[in-house]
Structure formats: structure tokens, C-alpha cells
Design a protein around this motif. Structure first.
Motif, PDB file in Angstrom:
ATOM      1  N   ALA A 194      12.195  -9.332   7.758  1.00  0.00           N
ATOM      2  CA  ALA A 194      10.871  -9.136   7.027  1.00  0.00           C
ATOM      3  C   ALA A 194      10.416  -7.783   6.678  1.00  0.00           C
ATOM      4  O   ALA A 194       9.888  -7.728   5.863  1.00  0.00           O
ATOM      5  CB  ALA A 194      10.198  -9.754   8.307  1.00  0.00           C
ATOM      6  N   THR A 195      10.902  -6.816   7.574  1.00  0.00           N
ATOM      7  CA  THR A 195      10.582  -5.324   7.293  1.00  0.00           C
ATOM      8  C   THR A 195      11.139  -5.098   5.931  1.00  0.00           C
ATOM      9  O   THR A 195      10.647  -4.381   5.147  1.00  0.00           O
ATOM     10  CB  THR A 195      11.069  -4.429   8.387  1.00  0.00           C
ATOM     11  OG1 THR A 195      10.369  -5.111   9.599  1.00  0.00           O
ATOM     12  CG2 THR A 195      10.602  -3.219   8.065  1.00  0.00           C
ATOM     13  N   LEU A 196      12.543  -5.534   5.746  1.00  0.00           N
ATOM     14  CA  LEU A 196      13.271  -5.307   4.512  1.00  0.00           C
ATOM     15  C   LEU A 196      12.389  -5.763   3.136  1.00  0.00           C
ATOM     16  O   LEU A 196      12.392  -5.225   2.113  1.00  0.00           O
ATOM     17  CB  LEU A 196      14.524  -5.767   4.470  1.00  0.00           C
ATOM     18  CG  LEU A 196      15.422  -5.544   3.267  1.00  0.00           C
ATOM     19  CD1 LEU A 196      15.589  -4.043   2.916  1.00  0.00           C
ATOM     20  CD2 LEU A 196      16.901  -6.029   3.551  1.00  0.00           C
TER      21      LEU A 196
ATOM     22  N   ARG B 165       9.021  -5.482  -1.509  1.00  0.00           N
ATOM     23  CA  ARG B 165       7.776  -5.906  -2.089  1.00  0.00           C
ATOM     24  C   ARG B 165       7.122  -4.773  -2.474  1.00  0.00           C
ATOM     25  O   ARG B 165       6.458  -4.535  -3.591  1.00  0.00           O
ATOM     26  CB  ARG B 165       6.953  -6.900  -1.318  1.00  0.00           C
ATOM     27  CG  ARG B 165       7.478  -8.224  -1.308  1.00  0.00           C
ATOM     28  CD  ARG B 165       6.442  -9.166  -0.697  1.00  0.00           C
ATOM     29  NE  ARG B 165       7.084 -10.398  -0.731  1.00  0.00           N
ATOM     30  CZ  ARG B 165       7.751 -11.196   0.234  1.00  0.00           C
ATOM     31  NH1 ARG B 165       7.771 -10.519   1.290  1.00  0.00           N
ATOM     32  NH2 ARG B 165       8.367 -12.489   0.236  1.00  0.00           N
ATOM     33  N   ASP B 166       7.111  -3.708  -1.721  1.00  0.00           N
ATOM     34  CA  ASP B 166       6.361  -2.643  -1.944  1.00  0.00           C
ATOM     35  C   ASP B 166       6.985  -1.644  -2.929  1.00  0.00           C
ATOM     36  O   ASP B 166       6.321  -1.154  -4.082  1.00  0.00           O
ATOM     37  CB  ASP B 166       6.231  -1.614  -0.730  1.00  0.00           C
ATOM     38  CG  ASP B 166       5.223  -2.046   0.430  1.00  0.00           C
ATOM     39  OD1 ASP B 166       4.574  -3.013   0.043  1.00  0.00           O
ATOM     40  OD2 ASP B 166       5.416  -1.732   1.708  1.00  0.00           O
ATOM     41  N   LYS B 167       8.209  -1.703  -3.202  1.00  0.00           N
ATOM     42  CA  LYS B 167       8.857  -1.045  -4.267  1.00  0.00           C
ATOM     43  C   LYS B 167       8.785  -1.462  -5.404  1.00  0.00           C
ATOM     44  O   LYS B 167       8.570  -0.899  -6.599  1.00  0.00           O
ATOM     45  CB  LYS B 167      10.653  -0.995  -3.858  1.00  0.00           C
ATOM     46  CG  LYS B 167      11.605  -0.327  -4.787  1.00  0.00           C
ATOM     47  CD  LYS B 167      12.999  -0.450  -4.702  1.00  0.00           C
ATOM     48  CE  LYS B 167      13.576  -0.040  -5.579  1.00  0.00           C
ATOM     49  NZ  LYS B 167      15.165  -0.362  -5.051  1.00  0.00           N
ATOM     50  N   TYR B 168       8.715  -2.819  -5.554  1.00  0.00           N
ATOM     51  CA  TYR B 168       8.811  -3.728  -6.800  1.00  0.00           C
ATOM     52  C   TYR B 168       7.382  -3.971  -7.205  1.00  0.00           C
ATOM     53  O   TYR B 168       6.939  -4.659  -8.125  1.00  0.00           O
ATOM     54  CB  TYR B 168       9.597  -4.689  -6.905  1.00  0.00           C
ATOM     55  CG  TYR B 168      10.972  -4.180  -6.854  1.00  0.00           C
ATOM     56  CD1 TYR B 168      11.521  -3.590  -8.031  1.00  0.00           C
ATOM     57  CD2 TYR B 168      11.939  -4.519  -5.918  1.00  0.00           C
ATOM     58  CE1 TYR B 168      12.772  -3.128  -8.092  1.00  0.00           C
ATOM     59  CE2 TYR B 168      13.250  -4.331  -5.958  1.00  0.00           C
ATOM     60  CZ  TYR B 168      13.619  -3.590  -7.030  1.00  0.00           C
ATOM     61  OH  TYR B 168      14.837  -3.065  -6.937  1.00  0.00           O
ATOM     62  N   ARG B 169       6.365  -3.767  -6.392  1.00  0.00           N
ATOM     63  CA  ARG B 169       4.958  -3.947  -6.508  1.00  0.00           C
ATOM     64  C   ARG B 169       4.753  -5.656  -6.616  1.00  0.00           C
ATOM     65  O   ARG B 169       3.873  -5.955  -7.489  1.00  0.00           O
ATOM     66  CB  ARG B 169       4.420  -3.372  -7.957  1.00  0.00           C
ATOM     67  CG  ARG B 169       4.179  -1.919  -7.546  1.00  0.00           C
ATOM     68  CD  ARG B 169       3.628  -1.150  -9.034  1.00  0.00           C
ATOM     69  NE  ARG B 169       3.877   0.387  -8.768  1.00  0.00           N
ATOM     70  CZ  ARG B 169       4.763   1.003  -9.506  1.00  0.00           C
ATOM     71  NH1 ARG B 169       5.550   0.263 -10.249  1.00  0.00           N
ATOM     72  NH2 ARG B 169       5.115   2.178  -9.538  1.00  0.00           N
ATOM     73  N   LEU B 170       5.400  -6.301  -5.682  1.00  0.00           N
ATOM     74  CA  LEU B 170       4.952  -7.846  -5.493  1.00  0.00           C
ATOM     75  C   LEU B 170       3.974  -8.016  -4.639  1.00  0.00           C
ATOM     76  O   LEU B 170       3.873  -7.194  -3.627  1.00  0.00           O
ATOM     77  CB  LEU B 170       6.372  -8.545  -5.228  1.00  0.00           C
ATOM     78  CG  LEU B 170       7.629  -8.178  -6.019  1.00  0.00           C
ATOM     79  CD1 LEU B 170       8.738  -8.667  -5.385  1.00  0.00           C
ATOM     80  CD2 LEU B 170       7.379  -8.779  -7.615  1.00  0.00           C
TER      81      LEU B 170
END
Length: 159
Positions: free
Chosen positions: A70-72, A77-82
Motif C-alpha cells: 500500500a505504501t508503494l 500515486r504521488d509520483k504520477y499525480r493519481l
């Protein structure tokens, strides 16, 4: 041989439920699970305690692995702005604050990030241009221009 014959034929009255045939079956199956397992009461209790401890340990490890995943997912999601997921955040909270992404997965994500940064930079674009076939690029450009001209002639009566 007599035992085999007796077990095959059996007592004809025991199958009908008449008489005391049922008492022997009740005595044959012990009511105490420790006796059924062939252990003393203390051994059986110790065995059950070990089983419960092992199950709790497996469950804790499983929960920790789920929280790492879940952390990954949150990092990706943060990296790809999802959009964020409530389920992942809840899983991380349930596992506690000591959840880290495994080093191997972090290396994979970092490698992907550096590759993408290289492709997005100006130098990466120039390198991609060098790798392209210029003749093919000229053919595509001329085909696009002729296509645009033909469409413009169809729509415009002045041309």
C-alpha cells in the motif's frame, strides 16, 4: 482371518439400532481432543498455544506485507499525480508507522524515474531525434502536408 470376516459381516443387530451396539462406538471415540491426538492434556494445550502464536505471527507478517504494498502504491500515486485511495491509507494506518517500502521496490521505482526524466529532458529528445530515420520522417511530413492541402481544397472553394 476371523477379524476380517467379522468386520465384513458384522453384527446383524448393530445396524438396526436394537440393543447395545451404540455403546461400543461411543467408548471407541474419546470425547477429549487430547486423547484423540495421542497427547497428554498439557502437551495438547501447549500445542494449541503454539498454533495460535504461529497464526498470529503469520497474520502480522501478512498485514505488514500488505502495508508495504500500500505504501508503494501511495508513492506511485504521488509520483504520477493519481487520486489517493482510502483503502491504502487505512491499510497503512492499521499496520502502524513503521512501514517502509522494501529496498528492491524503491530501487525499481527510482530507476524508472531516472529513465523517465532522461526521456523528458531536452537532451533525451535530441538523442531520440538522432535515433530516428530522417528519410522516414521527411516522408511522413510530406504526406501530412499533402493530406492537409487536399482537405483544405475540398472544404474551401477559393483554393
Amino acid at each position: 482371518m476371523a477379524f476380517l470376516l467379522k468386520s465384513m459381516i458384522g453384527n446383524p443387530l448393530s445396524g438396526m439400532g436394537l440393543g447395545g451396539g451404540g455403546d461400543k462406538e461411543e467408548e471407541a471415540t474419546p470425547s477429549d481432543p487430547a486423547k484423540a491426538a495421542g497427547m497428554t492434556r498439557e502437551e495438547y494445550e501447549e500445542y494449541q498455544k503454539q498454533l495460535v502464536e504461529e497464526k498470529m505471527e503469520r497474520d502480522a507478517d501478512f498485514l505488514h506485507k500488505k502495508a508495504e504494498r500500500a505504501t508503494l502504491r501511495v508513492c506511485l500515486r504521488d509520483k504520477y499525480r493519481l487520486p489517493k485511495s482510502e483503502q491504502d491509507e487505512n491499510m497503512i494506518e492499521m499496520a502502524g508507522d513503521d512501514v517502509d517500502v522494501p529496498e528492491e521496490l524503491l530501487k525499481m521505482v527510482d530507476e524508472d524515474a531516472t529513465e523517465e526524466e532522461g526521456k523528458d529532458s531536452l537532451m533525451g529528445q535530441i538523442q531520440n531525434l538522432q535515433n530516428m530515420d530522417m528519410d522516414q520522417l521527411k516522408e511522413k511530413a510530406s504526406a501530412t502536408v499533402t493530406e492537409l492541402k487536399s482537405k483544405a481544397e475540398e472544404k474551401c472553394s477559393v483554393m
